[in-house]
Design a protein around this motif. Structure first.
Motif, PDB file in Angstrom:
ATOM      1  N   TRP A   1      57.732 -62.328 -31.242  1.00 32.87           N
ATOM      2  CA  TRP A   1      56.948 -62.617 -30.034  1.00 32.87           C
ATOM      3  C   TRP A   1      57.347 -61.724 -28.879  1.00 32.87           C
ATOM      4  O   TRP A   1      56.524 -61.417 -28.009  1.00 32.87           O
TER       5      TRP A   1
ATOM      6  N   GLN B   1      61.573 -64.919 -35.230  1.00 33.28           N
ATOM      7  CA  GLN B   1      60.441 -65.392 -34.424  1.00 33.28           C
ATOM      8  C   GLN B   1      60.532 -64.873 -32.984  1.00 33.28           C
ATOM      9  O   GLN B   1      59.543 -64.415 -32.426  1.00 33.28           O
TER      10      GLN B   1
ATOM     11  N   TYR C   1      55.254 -58.665 -29.601  1.00 34.51           N
ATOM     12  CA  TYR C   1      53.867 -58.945 -29.197  1.00 34.51           C
ATOM     13  C   TYR C   1      53.726 -58.874 -27.676  1.00 34.51           C
ATOM     14  O   TYR C   1      52.743 -58.344 -27.154  1.00 34.51           O
TER      15      TYR C   1
ATOM     16  N   ALA D   1      49.717 -69.987 -33.750  1.00 29.19           N
ATOM     17  CA  ALA D   1      50.252 -68.835 -33.026  1.00 29.19           C
ATOM     18  C   ALA D   1      49.228 -68.307 -32.026  1.00 29.19           C
ATOM     19  O   ALA D   1      49.591 -67.906 -30.921  1.00 29.19           O
TER      20      ALA D   1
ATOM     21  N   PHE E   1      49.951 -67.887 -28.065  1.00 28.07           N
ATOM     22  CA  PHE E   1      49.765 -66.592 -27.410  1.00 28.07           C
ATOM     23  C   PHE E   1      48.666 -66.706 -26.357  1.00 28.07           C
ATOM     24  O   PHE E   1      48.775 -66.125 -25.276  1.00 28.07           O
TER      25      PHE E   1
END
Length: 179
Positions: free
Chosen positions: A19, A15, A22, A65, A69
């Motif tokens: 992220w 995880q 991202y 999510a 975000f």
């Protein structure tokens, strides 16, 4: 063919890695938004790219999510453009949650869904701006609508590139893992 028994939940490390990747994908979009497009308007307007990133991630990853975000992007947006009231953090969180839900339950994880949701989010942002300007600066509605329509159209032109960037990240690190 992938069987549901072959899918395992992502570990905490997975995880964090996901992220982080991202966030790395967000950097060039933010740099383009902050240091290029903000100084060189296209067709007289400055496109909004940060909401498009929230929508792309929400469409690909879902509402929870997308909300997380969106909160991070809203915070970045507030810090990058001082003078905000904090409403962008709330607005981007809400945008991520809603678009993630819409994509998950009513549409799909596709570019068309991303484009439709992006248009909706941009329209809501510009709608809120129009209401504010009508009361604060007493501009005429037709001028505000014309600017908003141009801003939305120019911003949407960036949707394919942003969606492809985050789709590439999603394919590499998103979703669940195979056992």
């Amino acid at each position: 063919d992938v069987c549901s028994s072959d899918l395992v939940p992502m570990t905490r490390r997975d995880q964090i890695h996901k992220w982080f990747v991202y966030a790395l994908a967000l950097v060039p979009v933010w740099l383009l938004d902050e240091f290029v497009l903000n100084r060189v308007p296209l067709f007289g307007v400055v496109p909004m790219l940060l909401p498009l990133t929230v929508v792309a991630v929400a469409v690909l990853e879902g509402s929870v999510a997308g909300a997380g975000f969106g909160m991070a992007v809203g915070l970045l947006w507030e810090l990058a453009y001082p003078g905000g009231s904090g409403i962008l953090v709330f607005g981007m969180t809400l945008a991520g949650m809603l678009t993630g839900s819409i994509a998950q339950y009513a549409l799909s994880q596709s570019f068309v869904s991303c484009l439709l949701c992006s248009a909706g989010v941009l329209a809501m942002i510009d709608g809120a701006r129009i209401v504010r300007y009508l009361f604060v600066q007493a501009e005429t509605l037709d001028v505000l609508l014309q600017v908003a329509a141009s801003e939305i159209a120019v911003s949407l032109c960036f949707t394919p590139f942003i969606y492809l960037l985050f789709r590439m990240v999603f394919r590499r690190v998103g979703g669940t893992k195979l056992a």
